[in-house]
Motif scaffolding. Structure first.
Motif, PDB file in Angstrom:
ATOM      1  N   GLN A   1       0.821  -1.203   0.000  1.00 61.62           N
ATOM      2  CA  GLN A   1       0.000   0.000   0.000  1.00 61.62           C
ATOM      3  C   GLN A   1       0.857   1.255   0.000  1.00 61.62           C
ATOM      4  O   GLN A   1       0.486   2.268  -0.601  1.00 61.62           O
ATOM      5  CB  GLN A   1      -0.927   0.003   1.214  1.00 61.62           C
ATOM      6  N   GLN A   2       2.018   1.189   0.655  1.00 63.22           N
ATOM      7  CA  GLN A   2       2.905   2.341   0.700  1.00 63.22           C
ATOM      8  C   GLN A   2       3.739   2.474  -0.579  1.00 63.22           C
ATOM      9  O   GLN A   2       4.008   3.583  -1.044  1.00 63.22           O
ATOM     10  CB  GLN A   2       3.868   2.237   1.902  1.00 63.22           C
ATOM     11  N   ALA A   3       4.155   1.334  -1.145  1.00 55.35           N
ATOM     12  CA  ALA A   3       5.173   1.360  -2.195  1.00 55.35           C
ATOM     13  C   ALA A   3       4.667   1.022  -3.584  1.00 55.35           C
ATOM     14  O   ALA A   3       5.406   1.215  -4.552  1.00 55.35           O
ATOM     15  CB  ALA A   3       6.309   0.394  -1.831  1.00 55.35           C
ATOM     16  N   SER A   4       3.474   0.483  -3.735  1.00 56.89           N
ATOM     17  CA  SER A   4       2.852   0.088  -5.001  1.00 56.89           C
ATOM     18  C   SER A   4       3.098  -1.390  -5.293  1.00 56.89           C
ATOM     19  O   SER A   4       4.038  -2.008  -4.774  1.00 56.89           O
ATOM     20  CB  SER A   4       3.328   0.927  -6.200  1.00 56.89           C
ATOM     21  N   ASP A   5       2.269  -1.924  -6.185  1.00 55.88           N
ATOM     22  CA  ASP A   5       2.363  -3.341  -6.542  1.00 55.88           C
ATOM     23  C   ASP A   5       3.622  -3.679  -7.322  1.00 55.88           C
ATOM     24  O   ASP A   5       3.982  -4.861  -7.430  1.00 55.88           O
ATOM     25  CB  ASP A   5       1.136  -3.761  -7.374  1.00 55.88           C
ATOM     26  N   LEU A   6       4.304  -2.694  -7.878  1.00 56.85           N
ATOM     27  CA  LEU A   6       5.540  -2.966  -8.602  1.00 56.85           C
ATOM     28  C   LEU A   6       6.730  -3.134  -7.661  1.00 56.85           C
ATOM     29  O   LEU A   6       7.832  -3.469  -8.097  1.00 56.85           O
ATOM     30  CB  LEU A   6       5.835  -1.860  -9.616  1.00 56.85           C
ATOM     31  N   SER A   7       6.497  -2.905  -6.376  1.00 60.34           N
ATOM     32  CA  SER A   7       7.539  -3.101  -5.370  1.00 60.34           C
ATOM     33  C   SER A   7       7.204  -4.350  -4.566  1.00 60.34           C
ATOM     34  O   SER A   7       6.074  -4.510  -4.084  1.00 60.34           O
ATOM     35  CB  SER A   7       7.629  -1.893  -4.434  1.00 60.34           C
ATOM     36  N   LEU A   8       8.166  -5.230  -4.418  1.00 59.25           N
ATOM     37  CA  LEU A   8       7.956  -6.503  -3.728  1.00 59.25           C
ATOM     38  C   LEU A   8       8.891  -6.594  -2.533  1.00 59.25           C
ATOM     39  O   LEU A   8      10.102  -6.446  -2.674  1.00 59.25           O
ATOM     40  CB  LEU A   8       8.216  -7.671  -4.681  1.00 59.25           C
ATOM     41  N   LEU A   9       8.320  -6.840  -1.375  1.00 64.93           N
ATOM     42  CA  LEU A   9       9.122  -6.998  -0.162  1.00 64.93           C
ATOM     43  C   LEU A   9       9.424  -8.473   0.059  1.00 64.93           C
ATOM     44  O   LEU A   9       8.522  -9.296   0.150  1.00 64.93           O
ATOM     45  CB  LEU A   9       8.383  -6.424   1.044  1.00 64.93           C
ATOM     46  N   GLN A  10      10.700  -8.796   0.164  1.00 62.44           N
ATOM     47  CA  GLN A  10      11.142 -10.154   0.444  1.00 62.44           C
ATOM     48  C   GLN A  10      11.522 -10.280   1.920  1.00 62.44           C
ATOM     49  O   GLN A  10      12.106  -9.354   2.502  1.00 62.44           O
ATOM     50  CB  GLN A  10      12.353 -10.511  -0.419  1.00 62.44           C
ATOM     51  N   PRO A  11      11.245 -11.418   2.534  1.00 64.36           N
ATOM     52  CA  PRO A  11      11.668 -11.614   3.927  1.00 64.36           C
ATOM     53  C   PRO A  11      13.160 -11.876   4.011  1.00 64.36           C
ATOM     54  O   PRO A  11      13.784 -12.325   3.041  1.00 64.36           O
ATOM     55  CB  PRO A  11      10.865 -12.844   4.366  1.00 64.36           C
ATOM     56  N   ASN A  12      13.726 -11.607   5.168  1.00 66.15           N
ATOM     57  CA  ASN A  12      15.107 -11.971   5.444  1.00 66.15           C
ATOM     58  C   ASN A  12      15.138 -13.384   6.015  1.00 66.15           C
ATOM     59  O   ASN A  12      14.480 -13.677   7.006  1.00 66.15           O
ATOM     60  CB  ASN A  12      15.732 -10.989   6.439  1.00 66.15           C
TER      61      ASN A  12
ATOM     62  N   ALA B   1      21.474 -15.962  12.726  1.00 68.74           N
ATOM     63  CA  ALA B   1      22.211 -15.374  11.603  1.00 68.74           C
ATOM     64  C   ALA B   1      21.300 -15.262  10.393  1.00 68.74           C
ATOM     65  O   ALA B   1      20.621 -16.229  10.027  1.00 68.74           O
ATOM     66  CB  ALA B   1      23.429 -16.231  11.250  1.00 68.74           C
ATOM     67  N   TYR B   2      21.288 -14.092   9.786  1.00 67.70           N
ATOM     68  CA  TYR B   2      20.582 -13.887   8.523  1.00 67.70           C
ATOM     69  C   TYR B   2      21.539 -14.302   7.401  1.00 67.70           C
ATOM     70  O   TYR B   2      22.696 -13.877   7.379  1.00 67.70           O
ATOM     71  CB  TYR B   2      20.140 -12.436   8.390  1.00 67.70           C
TER      72      TYR B   2
ATOM     73  N   ASN C   1      15.717  -1.157   1.580  1.00 63.32           N
ATOM     74  CA  ASN C   1      16.632  -0.928   0.468  1.00 63.32           C
ATOM     75  C   ASN C   1      16.386  -1.942  -0.634  1.00 63.32           C
ATOM     76  O   ASN C   1      15.965  -3.075  -0.361  1.00 63.32           O
ATOM     77  CB  ASN C   1      18.095  -1.042   0.921  1.00 63.32           C
ATOM     78  N   ARG C   2      16.677  -1.542  -1.881  1.00 66.98           N
ATOM     79  CA  ARG C   2      16.663  -2.502  -2.973  1.00 66.98           C
ATOM     80  C   ARG C   2      17.631  -3.635  -2.621  1.00 66.98           C
ATOM     81  O   ARG C   2      18.732  -3.404  -2.134  1.00 66.98           O
ATOM     82  CB  ARG C   2      17.070  -1.834  -4.277  1.00 66.98           C
ATOM     83  N   ALA C   3      17.215  -4.853  -2.892  1.00 67.75           N
ATOM     84  CA  ALA C   3      17.969  -6.017  -2.441  1.00 67.75           C
ATOM     85  C   ALA C   3      19.088  -6.366  -3.416  1.00 67.75           C
ATOM     86  O   ALA C   3      18.829  -6.739  -4.558  1.00 67.75           O
ATOM     87  CB  ALA C   3      17.030  -7.200  -2.275  1.00 67.75           C
ATOM     88  N   LEU C   4      20.340  -6.244  -2.956  1.00 69.99           N
ATOM     89  CA  LEU C   4      21.465  -6.731  -3.742  1.00 69.99           C
ATOM     90  C   LEU C   4      21.483  -8.259  -3.771  1.00 69.99           C
ATOM     91  O   LEU C   4      22.145  -8.857  -4.613  1.00 69.99           O
ATOM     92  CB  LEU C   4      22.778  -6.190  -3.174  1.00 69.99           C
ATOM     93  N   ASN C   5      20.777  -8.857  -2.837  1.00 70.69           N
ATOM     94  CA  ASN C   5      20.544 -10.297  -2.872  1.00 70.69           C
ATOM     95  C   ASN C   5      19.050 -10.531  -2.666  1.00 70.69           C
ATOM     96  O   ASN C   5      18.576 -10.683  -1.542  1.00 70.69           O
ATOM     97  CB  ASN C   5      21.345 -11.022  -1.794  1.00 70.69           C
ATOM     98  N   PRO C   6      18.274 -10.565  -3.737  1.00 73.88           N
ATOM     99  CA  PRO C   6      16.825 -10.714  -3.603  1.00 73.88           C
ATOM    100  C   PRO C   6      16.380 -12.127  -3.263  1.00 73.88           C
ATOM    101  O   PRO C   6      15.202 -12.364  -2.989  1.00 73.88           O
ATOM    102  CB  PRO C   6      16.298 -10.305  -4.981  1.00 73.88           C
ATOM    103  N   HIS C   7      17.306 -13.076  -3.241  1.00 74.85           N
ATOM    104  CA  HIS C   7      16.932 -14.467  -2.981  1.00 74.85           C
ATOM    105  C   HIS C   7      16.533 -14.675  -1.529  1.00 74.85           C
ATOM    106  O   HIS C   7      17.173 -14.166  -0.609  1.00 74.85           O
ATOM    107  CB  HIS C   7      18.087 -15.402  -3.325  1.00 74.85           C
ATOM    108  N   ALA C   8      15.451 -15.421  -1.328  1.00 76.52           N
ATOM    109  CA  ALA C   8      15.036 -15.834   0.009  1.00 76.52           C
ATOM    110  C   ALA C   8      14.431 -17.235  -0.020  1.00 76.52           C
ATOM    111  O   ALA C   8      13.912 -17.697   0.981  1.00 76.52           O
ATOM    112  CB  ALA C   8      14.029 -14.833   0.596  1.00 76.52           C
ATOM    113  N   GLY C   9      14.479 -17.876  -1.182  1.00 76.83           N
ATOM    114  CA  GLY C   9      13.882 -19.200  -1.311  1.00 76.83           C
ATOM    115  C   GLY C   9      12.370 -19.178  -1.279  1.00 76.83           C
ATOM    116  O   GLY C   9      11.725 -20.214  -1.082  1.00 76.83           O
ATOM    117  N   CYS C  10      11.788 -18.004  -1.491  1.00 74.83           N
ATOM    118  CA  CYS C  10      10.337 -17.850  -1.381  1.00 74.83           C
ATOM    119  C   CYS C  10       9.933 -16.514  -1.981  1.00 74.83           C
ATOM    120  O   CYS C  10      10.763 -15.654  -2.258  1.00 74.83           O
ATOM    121  CB  CYS C  10       9.891 -17.916   0.084  1.00 74.83           C
ATOM    122  N   TYR C  11       8.624 -16.341  -2.178  1.00 68.75           N
ATOM    123  CA  TYR C  11       8.049 -15.035  -2.506  1.00 68.75           C
ATOM    124  C   TYR C  11       6.561 -15.095  -2.217  1.00 68.75           C
ATOM    125  O   TYR C  11       5.956 -16.178  -2.168  1.00 68.75           O
ATOM    126  CB  TYR C  11       8.315 -14.618  -3.956  1.00 68.75           C
TER     127      TYR C  11
END
Length: 288
Positions: A145-156, A169-170, A204-214
């Motif tokens: 809602q804050q960032a728009s549907d074109l922005s995707l938040l990935q978990p750590n 450890a992350y 921040n934009r993820a320099l490592n967007p991988h999380a094994g999920c989405y």
């Protein structure tokens, strides 16, 4: 809310294998998958109650956040442990494929696409990931809602232990910028700041967007499915496993994660200590 979870699950012992799905002992994988599925039902399912001691009755609890959830486990070539899970049969469905094991993530994408229009969230998980946060989807919805549907938040993604140099450890810290540069421009809207429950928070934009999920809302899933690269089976990001899980969303969305100072805002547990145990061995522990 209606949520569809797809889980890529594979197990086949291999003395040369480097993944947990290829270890000799199946018990850790059984435990991981069991906890993953169980937690989804207990956190987000409809069967939640509170005991009223005065009335000696159990009443419904958490009703505004309860969801209708379906879990589809994608397997291949009979290389799985589903018959060894001690779970009620209605907890999940099995979708059988003949895919290469490391490409099961693409089969999960096809299942998500085939169910367009039926759910509010469309999700993918590797079979050793466990959610512990009942406000997980509330946070995702707030971010969108804050960032728009074109922005995707990935978990750590994180691991925990009581017998190592660090208790938690992350495990998906920054990659060198050149690794993801062919697929994303992290300078585009590099940083987002907000406030939630009176606390400032930075993404921040993820320099490592991988999380094994989405976890995509219905608009995001529909948008992704219309892209030319959807299920293109491109495996040019790290390895086939990481590509099947992450490359498609990286090509499609501006992917964010919270900064390390607030890594636990949205997080997901990676079962075991395969990465955490490297600290003090192959990875020094910084004192600063």
């Amino acid at each position: 809310m209606r949520i569809l979870f797809t889980i890529a699950h594979f197990f086949r012992p291999d003395s040369q294998g480097k993944h947990a799905s290829q270890r000799k002992n199946p018990q850790p994988r059984i435990q991981a998958l069991t906890q993953s599925i169980t937690n989804l039902h207990q956190l987000f399912g409809k069967s939640q109650s509170i005991i009223n001691i005065a009335q000696r009755l159990a009443f419904p609890a958490n009703q505004p956040q309860r969801s209708q959830l379906d879990i589809i486990i994608c397997t291949t070539q009979d290389c799985h442990l589903l018959e060894q899970l001690s779970l009620p049969p209605h907890f999940y469905q099995n979708y059988v494929t003949q895919a290469e094991p490391l490409l099961l993530g693409f089969e999960c994408q096809a299942v998500l696409r085939d169910n367009l229009g039926k759910y509010d969230y469309y999700c993918f998980l590797e079979d050793d990931l466990i959610i512990h946060d009942p406000w997980f989807f509330v946070k995702l919805n707030w971010f969108t809602q804050q960032a728009s549907d074109l922005s995707l938040l990935q978990p750590n993604r994180y691991e925990v232990s009581v017998n190592n140099l660090t208790d938690k450890a992350y495990i998906d810290g920054d990659l060198l910028p050149r690794v993801t540069a062919p697929f994303q421009n992290v300078q585009e809207k590099w940083e987002l700041k907000g406030q939630i429950m009176g606390m400032p928070i930075t993404f921040n934009r993820a320099l490592n967007p991988h999380a094994g999920c989405y976890f995509l809302n219905a608009n995001q899933m529909a948008y992704w499915s219309k892209q030319k690269h959807f299920i293109d089976r491109d495996i040019s990001f790290v390895s086939p496993l990481e590509s099947a899980a992450t490359l498609g969303i990286m090509k499609t969305f501006r992917v964010y994660k919270t900064v390390p100072q607030q890594a636990n805002f949205l997080e997901i547990q990676h079962f075991g200590t395969g990465f955490l145990s490297l600290i003090g061995e192959k990875i020094p522990l910084s004192v600063s």
